[in-house]
Design an enzyme around this catalytic site. Structure first.
Site, PDB file in Angstrom:
ATOM      1  N   TYR A  20       0.297  -5.970   0.740  1.00 15.73           N
ATOM      2  CA  TYR A  20      -0.435  -5.688   1.392  1.00 15.73           C
ATOM      3  C   TYR A  20      -1.899  -6.544   1.241  1.00 15.73           C
ATOM      4  O   TYR A  20      -3.059  -6.513   1.117  1.00 15.73           O
ATOM      5  CB  TYR A  20      -1.546  -4.065   0.708  1.00 15.73           C
ATOM      6  CG  TYR A  20      -0.322  -3.569  -0.455  1.00 15.73           C
ATOM      7  CD1 TYR A  20       0.505  -2.387   0.913  1.00 15.73           C
ATOM      8  CD2 TYR A  20      -0.279  -2.725  -1.915  1.00 15.73           C
ATOM      9  CE1 TYR A  20       0.875  -1.508   0.303  1.00 15.73           C
ATOM     10  CE2 TYR A  20       1.023  -2.632  -1.777  1.00 15.73           C
ATOM     11  CZ  TYR A  20       1.624  -1.402  -0.899  1.00 15.73           C
ATOM     12  OH  TYR A  20       2.398  -0.401  -1.424  1.00 15.73           O
ATOM     13  N   ASP A 249      10.886  11.973  -8.858  1.00 16.33           N
ATOM     14  CA  ASP A 249      10.796  11.002  -8.828  1.00 16.33           C
ATOM     15  C   ASP A 249      10.274   9.910  -9.600  1.00 16.33           C
ATOM     16  O   ASP A 249       9.042  10.262 -10.572  1.00 16.33           O
ATOM     17  CB  ASP A 249       9.851  10.172  -7.637  1.00 16.33           C
ATOM     18  CG  ASP A 249       9.917   8.691  -7.291  1.00 16.33           C
ATOM     19  OD1 ASP A 249       9.735   7.848  -8.540  1.00 16.33           O
ATOM     20  OD2 ASP A 249       9.316   8.769  -5.914  1.00 16.33           O
ATOM     21  N   LYS A 278      11.601   0.439 -11.211  1.00 15.47           N
ATOM     22  CA  LYS A 278      10.563   0.334 -12.396  1.00 15.47           C
ATOM     23  C   LYS A 278      11.050  -0.656 -13.717  1.00 15.47           C
ATOM     24  O   LYS A 278      11.601  -1.503 -14.116  1.00 15.47           O
ATOM     25  CB  LYS A 278       8.996   0.716 -12.392  1.00 15.47           C
ATOM     26  CG  LYS A 278       8.613   0.707 -10.937  1.00 15.47           C
ATOM     27  CD  LYS A 278       7.167   1.168 -11.004  1.00 15.47           C
ATOM     28  CE  LYS A 278       6.878   0.885 -10.260  1.00 15.47           C
ATOM     29  NZ  LYS A 278       5.912   1.765  -8.572  1.00 15.47           N
TER      30      LYS A 278
HETATM   31  C1  LIG Z   1       6.692   2.082  -7.562  1.00 12.04           C
HETATM   32  C2  LIG Z   1       7.103   3.221  -6.915  1.00 12.04           C
HETATM   33  C3  LIG Z   1       8.128   3.611  -5.487  1.00 12.04           C
HETATM   34  C4  LIG Z   1       8.445   2.385  -5.384  1.00 12.04           C
HETATM   35  O1  LIG Z   1       9.236   1.505  -5.679  1.00 12.04           O
HETATM   36  P1  LIG Z   1       9.420   0.216  -5.375  1.00 12.04           P
HETATM   37  O2  LIG Z   1      10.332  -0.765  -6.269  1.00 12.04           O
HETATM   38  O3  LIG Z   1       7.986  -0.618  -5.443  1.00 12.04           O
HETATM   39  O4  LIG Z   1      10.148  -0.024  -3.698  1.00 12.04           O
HETATM   40  C5  LIG Z   1       8.479   4.496  -5.647  1.00 12.04           C
HETATM   41  N1  LIG Z   1       8.100   5.618  -6.977  1.00 12.04           N
HETATM   42  C6  LIG Z   1       7.305   5.333  -7.290  1.00 12.04           C
HETATM   43  C7  LIG Z   1       6.936   7.387  -8.392  1.00 12.04           C
HETATM   44  C8  LIG Z   1       6.566   4.266  -7.995  1.00 12.04           C
HETATM   45  O5  LIG Z   1       5.971   4.450  -8.776  1.00 12.04           O
END
Ligand SMILES: *Cc1c(COP(=O)(O)O)cnc(C)c1O
Length: 428
Positions: A20, A249, A278
């Site tokens: 960003y 997610d 992550k």
């Molecule tokens: C960081 C994150 C993403 C995206 O993951 P990237 O590896 O940066 O593409 C999606 N959902 C959540 C909840 C996140 O914290």
């Protein structure tokens, strides 16, 4: 490793996009020489205590002997091989562990290359599920405001419509349905009126929906809000009632950060589709996974194939390191580490509660958030935090940390004291 010269830094500022940023008005960046445990060593010799875990990922700390060993062992074997038509032990072992540690109904695994891509795959799974059931009408997802699901176009479309990038990409993004984010905090007493908006939207639109997508319990980059497990339980019940797929997610929350291995466990529910990323490799390299129930995987597989297959799918090096990270988690030590982090954050950030610049202080598991009344000026705040000997990267009104699980009480107290001093200055 080669040292970073002034010339290197000049090149960086002119030619390299950081997250960003602008290449014509770059923000200063701090060159890193090495990282070990909870310490980030800068090129100028300063050592910072890391509060970010490199965006939720480096949960066991940097330069971890077991993770290094797993990477070395695998790279001497082979570092990558295509996953189409071929398979290998690191992927099999990783998927076996994922099936074991996630709630029982989640049985099928798709390995993706980043969190955002795993969200794309999860959405495609939900779409294909309905297409395979002969339902070609459904197009939309239902979600809540304040969410963050990644930066690719499919994922952006379910991020918060105001803070996210919707206005910038208007006309390019799918238009999904949003209801107001839950207003009941993690510990708040439950009242059915908290779910009324969601319930009404679901009743009204369920015929158009392929699924509901949410971050369970913790909304991460969209605002660092924690909400009640009751809300999540009601969402799950309502999705079941209407036969709608629930996508959770867990990219930020997965692998122990909130005090449960997965945040959905706070509510005792299981999604139909779940994304993780992550911390999956302990922050070593990019890898994510999508998991789904047999009902979803069979519905798609009996009629069709899942239409996704990245070049670097199931990268053996990443899988091997992820297995080592899950081995460390399997010792169970993380549970006490998170309890200690929560205690230390509550204690250490307490002084901020009284400061005039502060709107709210929130702590859950290994996550500490100081929400300010005004957005911070990163140009002045970032160097100030570095002067305190801590690595914290605020955004908007949020000064927040999610330290590596291995951080000891002294280091955590130092991290919090640094934040308190800086926030106190903002309050003057
Ligand atoms: C960081 C994150 C993403 C995206 O993951 P990237 O590896 O940066 O593409 C999606 N959902 C959540 C909840 C996140 O914290």
């Amino acid at each position: 490793m080669d040292t970073i010269t002034a010339d290197d830094l000049c090149f960086d500022q002119k030619h390299i996009w950081h997250p960003y940023t602008s290449v014509t008005a770059p923000i200063p960046v701090f060159p890193v020489a090495s990282a070990e445990g909870v310490n980030i060593k800068l090129a100028d010799g300063r050592v910072l205590i890391d509060g970010m875990s490199s965006w939720w990922s480096a949960i066991h700390g940097y330069n971890h002997p077991q993770l290094n060993e797993a990477a070395h062992r695998q790279i001497d074997h082979f570092s990558h091989i295509m996953f189409g038509g071929l398979t290998h032990k690191p992927a099999i072992e990783l998927c076996r562990r994922l099936v074991d540690i996630t709630p029982e109904p989640l049985q099928a695994v798709f390995l993706a290359d980043s969190g955002s891509v795993s969200v794309e795959v999860a959405i495609k799974m939900a779409v294909q599920y309905w297409r395979c059931r002969g339902d070609k009408q459904r197009k939309k997802l239902l979600t809540i405001t304040g969410g963050y699901h990644g930066d690719t176009t499919g994922a952006m479309a379910v991020c918060d419509p105001i803070n996210g990038m919707h206005s910038l990409f208007r006309g390019i993004l799918m238009e999904h349905l949003f209801v107001e984010a839950p207003t009941c905090g993690f510990h708040d007493e439950w009242d059915e009126r908290y779910i009324a908006g969601f319930e009404q939207a679901l009743r009204q639109h369920h015929h158009d929906l392929v699924g509901v997508i949410l971050e369970p319990i913790v909304q991460g980059a969209g605002g660092m809000h924690f909400y009640s497990p009751h809300y999540l339980r009601r969402v799950s019940e309502l999705c079941k009632e209407h036969g709608i797929l629930l996508i959770l997610d867990e990219i930020a929350t997965g692998f122990g950060r909130t005090g449960k291995m997965f945040a959905c466990e706070h509510a005792g529910i299981v999604p139909d589709i779940m994304t993780v990323g992550k911390a999956l490799t302990g922050g070593y390299m990019t890898l994510a996974a999508v998991m789904c129930t047999e009902q979803v995987s069979k519905t798609i597989s009996d009629h069709s194939v899942l239409m996704h297959g990245p070049t670097f799918m199931g990268n053996p090096l990443a899988c091997a390191v992820a297995c080592a990270s899950l081995d460390i988690l399997a010792t169970g030590v993380w549970q006490q580490q998170i309890i200690d982090l929560e205690q230390g954050l509550l204690e250490g950030l307490k002084p901020c509660r009284e400061m005039s610049a502060v709107a709210e202080v929130r702590v859950l598991g290994g996550i500490g958030v100081v929400e300010l009344k005004q957005p911070v000026d990163m140009h002045t705040l970032q160097p100030r935090l570095v002067d305190e000997g801590i690595w914290v990267r605020p955004f908007g009104k949020l000064v927040y940390v999610m330290p590596p699980y291995i951080m000891n009480p002294g280091e955590l107290a130092f991290l919090c004291a640094g934040i308190c001093r800086v926030v106190d200055e903002l309050s003057r």
